[in-house]
Design a protein around this motif. Structure first.
Motif, PDB file in Angstrom:
ATOM      1  N   GLU A  55       1.460  -9.265   2.301  1.00  0.00           N
ATOM      2  CA  GLU A  55       1.833  -8.083   2.057  1.00  0.00           C
ATOM      3  C   GLU A  55       1.376  -7.617   0.517  1.00  0.00           C
ATOM      4  OE1 GLU A  55       6.332  -6.086   1.141  1.00  0.00           O
ATOM      5  OE2 GLU A  55       6.017  -7.633   2.671  1.00  0.00           O
ATOM      6  N   GLU A  56       1.210  -8.582  -0.384  1.00  0.00           N
ATOM      7  CA  GLU A  56       0.740  -8.159  -1.590  1.00  0.00           C
ATOM      8  C   GLU A  56      -0.676  -7.693  -1.513  1.00  0.00           C
ATOM      9  OE1 GLU A  56       4.130 -11.127  -2.434  1.00  0.00           O
ATOM     10  OE2 GLU A  56       2.352 -11.081  -1.109  1.00  0.00           O
ATOM     11  N   LEU A  57      -1.609  -8.267  -0.825  1.00  0.00           N
ATOM     12  CA  LEU A  57      -2.812  -7.785  -0.648  1.00  0.00           C
ATOM     13  C   LEU A  57      -3.019  -6.410  -0.020  1.00  0.00           C
ATOM     14  CD1 LEU A  57      -5.906  -8.009  -0.684  1.00  0.00           C
ATOM     15  CD2 LEU A  57      -5.745  -9.505   1.549  1.00  0.00           C
ATOM     16  N   ALA A  60      -2.034  -3.922  -2.704  1.00  0.00           N
ATOM     17  CA  ALA A  60      -3.083  -3.853  -3.661  1.00  0.00           C
ATOM     18  C   ALA A  60      -4.515  -2.971  -3.126  1.00  0.00           C
ATOM     19  CB  ALA A  60      -3.717  -5.194  -3.928  1.00  0.00           C
ATOM     20  N   ALA A  61      -4.523  -3.107  -1.873  1.00  0.00           N
ATOM     21  CA  ALA A  61      -5.341  -2.151  -1.185  1.00  0.00           C
ATOM     22  C   ALA A  61      -5.109  -0.846  -1.164  1.00  0.00           C
ATOM     23  CB  ALA A  61      -5.733  -2.540   0.206  1.00  0.00           C
ATOM     24  N   ARG A  62      -3.933  -0.347  -0.916  1.00  0.00           N
ATOM     25  CA  ARG A  62      -3.452   0.867  -0.773  1.00  0.00           C
ATOM     26  C   ARG A  62      -3.466   1.521  -2.419  1.00  0.00           C
ATOM     27  NH1 ARG A  62      -2.466   3.184   3.994  1.00  0.00           N
ATOM     28  NH2 ARG A  62      -1.101   4.789   3.944  1.00  0.00           N
ATOM     29  N   ALA A  63      -3.350   0.498  -3.429  1.00  0.00           N
ATOM     30  CA  ALA A  63      -3.004   1.205  -4.696  1.00  0.00           C
ATOM     31  C   ALA A  63      -4.122   0.959  -5.765  1.00  0.00           C
ATOM     32  CB  ALA A  63      -1.743   0.584  -5.385  1.00  0.00           C
ATOM     33  N   HIS A  64      -5.314   0.654  -5.036  1.00  0.00           N
ATOM     34  CA  HIS A  64      -6.346  -0.235  -5.982  1.00  0.00           C
ATOM     35  C   HIS A  64      -6.980   0.962  -6.891  1.00  0.00           C
ATOM     36  CE1 HIS A  64      -8.799   2.023  -3.188  1.00  0.00           C
ATOM     37  NE2 HIS A  64      -9.877   1.802  -3.725  1.00  0.00           N
ATOM     38  N   HIS A  65      -6.854   2.409  -6.499  1.00  0.00           N
ATOM     39  CA  HIS A  65      -7.470   3.274  -7.289  1.00  0.00           C
ATOM     40  C   HIS A  65      -6.494   4.607  -7.607  1.00  0.00           C
ATOM     41  CE1 HIS A  65     -12.116   2.622  -6.722  1.00  0.00           C
ATOM     42  NE2 HIS A  65     -11.654   1.821  -7.568  1.00  0.00           N
ATOM     43  N   ILE A  66      -5.367   4.031  -7.468  1.00  0.00           N
ATOM     44  CA  ILE A  66      -3.931   4.972  -7.798  1.00  0.00           C
ATOM     45  C   ILE A  66      -4.215   5.957  -8.996  1.00  0.00           C
ATOM     46  CG2 ILE A  66      -2.698   3.354  -9.118  1.00  0.00           C
ATOM     47  CD1 ILE A  66      -0.339   4.677  -7.646  1.00  0.00           C
ATOM     48  N   ARG A  67      -4.420   7.180  -8.761  1.00  0.00           N
ATOM     49  CA  ARG A  67      -4.261   8.323  -9.614  1.00  0.00           C
ATOM     50  C   ARG A  67      -5.639   8.012 -10.513  1.00  0.00           C
ATOM     51  NH1 ARG A  67      -0.301  11.654  -9.740  1.00  0.00           N
ATOM     52  NH2 ARG A  67      -0.611  12.644 -11.537  1.00  0.00           N
ATOM     53  N   VAL A 112       5.104  -8.448  -7.854  1.00  0.00           N
ATOM     54  CA  VAL A 112       4.436  -7.162  -8.744  1.00  0.00           C
ATOM     55  C   VAL A 112       3.281  -7.584  -9.636  1.00  0.00           C
ATOM     56  CG1 VAL A 112       5.114  -5.907 -10.815  1.00  0.00           C
ATOM     57  CG2 VAL A 112       6.783  -6.215  -8.995  1.00  0.00           C
ATOM     58  N   GLU A 113       3.625  -8.898 -10.140  1.00  0.00           N
ATOM     59  CA  GLU A 113       2.373  -9.443 -10.986  1.00  0.00           C
ATOM     60  C   GLU A 113       1.061  -9.620 -10.181  1.00  0.00           C
ATOM     61  OE1 GLU A 113       4.032 -12.631 -13.103  1.00  0.00           O
ATOM     62  OE2 GLU A 113       5.200 -11.449 -14.414  1.00  0.00           O
ATOM     63  N   ARG A 114       1.390 -10.368  -9.018  1.00  0.00           N
ATOM     64  CA  ARG A 114       0.328 -10.689  -8.187  1.00  0.00           C
ATOM     65  C   ARG A 114      -0.430  -9.428  -7.829  1.00  0.00           C
ATOM     66  NH1 ARG A 114      -3.982 -13.603  -6.430  1.00  0.00           N
ATOM     67  NH2 ARG A 114      -4.277 -13.716  -4.362  1.00  0.00           N
ATOM     68  N   VAL A 115       0.267  -8.383  -7.265  1.00  0.00           N
ATOM     69  CA  VAL A 115      -0.457  -7.294  -6.868  1.00  0.00           C
ATOM     70  C   VAL A 115      -1.065  -6.460  -7.939  1.00  0.00           C
ATOM     71  CG1 VAL A 115       0.014  -4.778  -5.880  1.00  0.00           C
ATOM     72  CG2 VAL A 115       1.193  -6.777  -4.845  1.00  0.00           C
ATOM     73  N   ALA A 117      -2.275  -8.060 -10.755  1.00  0.00           N
ATOM     74  CA  ALA A 117      -3.601  -8.783 -11.064  1.00  0.00           C
ATOM     75  C   ALA A 117      -4.721  -8.240 -10.067  1.00  0.00           C
ATOM     76  CB  ALA A 117      -3.071 -10.167 -11.007  1.00  0.00           C
ATOM     77  N   LEU A 118      -4.215  -8.162  -9.032  1.00  0.00           N
ATOM     78  CA  LEU A 118      -5.491  -7.802  -7.914  1.00  0.00           C
ATOM     79  C   LEU A 118      -6.124  -6.502  -8.405  1.00  0.00           C
ATOM     80  CD1 LEU A 118      -3.693  -9.171  -4.535  1.00  0.00           C
ATOM     81  CD2 LEU A 118      -6.126  -9.920  -5.660  1.00  0.00           C
ATOM     82  N   VAL A 119      -5.036  -5.511  -8.244  1.00  0.00           N
ATOM     83  CA  VAL A 119      -5.366  -4.124  -8.818  1.00  0.00           C
ATOM     84  C   VAL A 119      -6.231  -4.117 -10.045  1.00  0.00           C
ATOM     85  CG1 VAL A 119      -4.626  -1.825  -9.545  1.00  0.00           C
ATOM     86  CG2 VAL A 119      -3.406  -3.023  -7.445  1.00  0.00           C
ATOM     87  N   ALA A 120      -5.785  -4.985 -11.133  1.00  0.00           N
ATOM     88  CA  ALA A 120      -6.581  -4.969 -12.376  1.00  0.00           C
ATOM     89  C   ALA A 120      -7.686  -5.650 -12.465  1.00  0.00           C
ATOM     90  CB  ALA A 120      -5.612  -5.404 -13.253  1.00  0.00           C
ATOM     91  N   LYS A 121      -8.113  -6.390 -11.185  1.00  0.00           N
ATOM     92  CA  LYS A 121      -9.221  -7.415 -11.054  1.00  0.00           C
ATOM     93  C   LYS A 121      -9.029  -8.634 -11.648  1.00  0.00           C
ATOM     94  CE  LYS A 121     -11.664  -3.819  -9.229  1.00  0.00           C
ATOM     95  NZ  LYS A 121     -12.068  -4.076  -7.713  1.00  0.00           N
ATOM     96  N   ALA A 122      -8.580  -8.691 -13.141  1.00  0.00           N
ATOM     97  CA  ALA A 122      -8.274  -9.946 -13.846  1.00  0.00           C
ATOM     98  C   ALA A 122      -9.047 -11.149 -13.363  1.00  0.00           C
ATOM     99  CB  ALA A 122      -7.006 -10.312 -13.285  1.00  0.00           C
ATOM    100  N   ASP A 123     -10.269 -10.759 -13.262  1.00  0.00           N
ATOM    101  CA  ASP A 123     -11.235 -12.109 -13.424  1.00  0.00           C
ATOM    102  C   ASP A 123     -11.064 -13.089 -11.844  1.00  0.00           C
ATOM    103  OD1 ASP A 123     -12.395 -11.503 -15.713  1.00  0.00           O
ATOM    104  OD2 ASP A 123     -11.089 -12.407 -16.782  1.00  0.00           O
ATOM    105  N   LEU A 124     -10.222 -12.299 -10.971  1.00  0.00           N
ATOM    106  CA  LEU A 124      -9.884 -12.924  -9.886  1.00  0.00           C
ATOM    107  C   LEU A 124     -11.142 -13.433  -8.942  1.00  0.00           C
ATOM    108  CD1 LEU A 124      -6.389 -11.569  -8.961  1.00  0.00           C
ATOM    109  CD2 LEU A 124      -6.816 -13.589 -10.061  1.00  0.00           C
ATOM    110  N   LEU A 125     -12.044 -12.387  -8.856  1.00  0.00           N
ATOM    111  CA  LEU A 125     -13.370 -12.537  -8.067  1.00  0.00           C
ATOM    112  C   LEU A 125     -14.096 -13.521  -8.542  1.00  0.00           C
ATOM    113  CD1 LEU A 125     -14.407 -11.161  -5.687  1.00  0.00           C
ATOM    114  CD2 LEU A 125     -15.728  -9.605  -7.565  1.00  0.00           C
ATOM    115  N   GLN A 126     -14.380 -13.605  -9.909  1.00  0.00           N
ATOM    116  CA  GLN A 126     -14.934 -14.630 -10.575  1.00  0.00           C
ATOM    117  C   GLN A 126     -14.410 -16.063 -10.185  1.00  0.00           C
ATOM    118  OE1 GLN A 126     -14.088 -11.950 -11.737  1.00  0.00           O
ATOM    119  NE2 GLN A 126     -16.162 -10.944 -12.326  1.00  0.00           N
TER     120      GLN A 126
END
Length: 202
Positions: A55-57, A60-67, A112-115, A117-126
């Motif tokens: 659900e968090e993912l 995050a997909a829906r909100a990734h570029h919000i506004r 909330v924090e997980r979503v 962090a995904l939206v903010a990138k937060a070095d998670l990809l690396q």
């Protein structure tokens, strides 16, 4: 409130925020708010790339570029370093707006924090986070689907190779396979295939 209702309320709030986008994207002959359309495409791709997406993912997909239009690129100087500062500013705003919506919908702090962090990138990809990789793949697929065609007229082969290479190298094997199956024009397919065949499938 049930979990399903909470999720539906969050999606509706995100969609309402993105529906105010003054920029449009033409899909099937219809002009639609750009960021809402991109968010719907992200949701679809995440579902295809990861049918068991959390659900968090999905949030995050829906909100990734919000506004996203709130901070235009023109508010920062030209140049690569300024571009990166602009991107970081956007990520921060996206995360803050998303967190506020999820809090209003009653999501627990951990979600909330997980979503955010995904939206903010937060070095998670690396760091090799699988959800961050799925988001990156989906974002790349939306890019190819909506922006490759216009780029064919704006960039020469060298510029295209550089632009596509940056995207391709960030994608997983799963994302790259999906990209090769996109329903694009013959010209776009030929260009994408010709250029990415030179990239190593790492």
């Amino acid at each position: 409130m049930t979990g399903a209702q909470r999720f539906d309320d969050a999606i509706a709030a995100i969609d309402a925020a993105n529906a105010e986008d003054p920029f449009t994207l033409e899909i099937g002959g219809e002009a639609r708010p750009k960021e809402r359309t991109h968010a719907e495409m992200m949701t679809r791709w995440v579902g295809e790339l990861d049918p068991q997406a959390s659900e968090e993912l999905r949030l995050a997909a829906r909100a990734h570029h919000i506004r996203r239009w709130m901070i235009p690129r023109s508010t920062f100087p030209a140049g690569r370093s300024a571009y990166l500062r602009w991107r970081r500013a956007l990520h921060s705003v996206h995360a803050e707006l998303t967190a506020a919506i999820l809090e209003d919908c009653g999501y627990p702090r951990r979600s909330v924090e997980r979503v955010a962090a995904l939206v903010a990138k937060a070095d998670l990809l690396q760091a090799g986070d699988p959800d961050a990789q799925t988001l990156e793949d989906a974002l790349s697929l939306v890019f190819f689907d909506t922006q490759l065609e216009p780029l064919l007229d704006d960039l020469d082969d060298r510029q295209l190779r550089r632009a596509l290479g940056r995207t391709w190298r960030k994608m997983s094997a799963n994302g790259r396979a999906a990209a090769r199956g996109l329903d694009l024009s013959e010209r776009a397919i030929e260009t994408l295939t010709r250029l990415v065949d030179g990239f190593a499938d790492e």
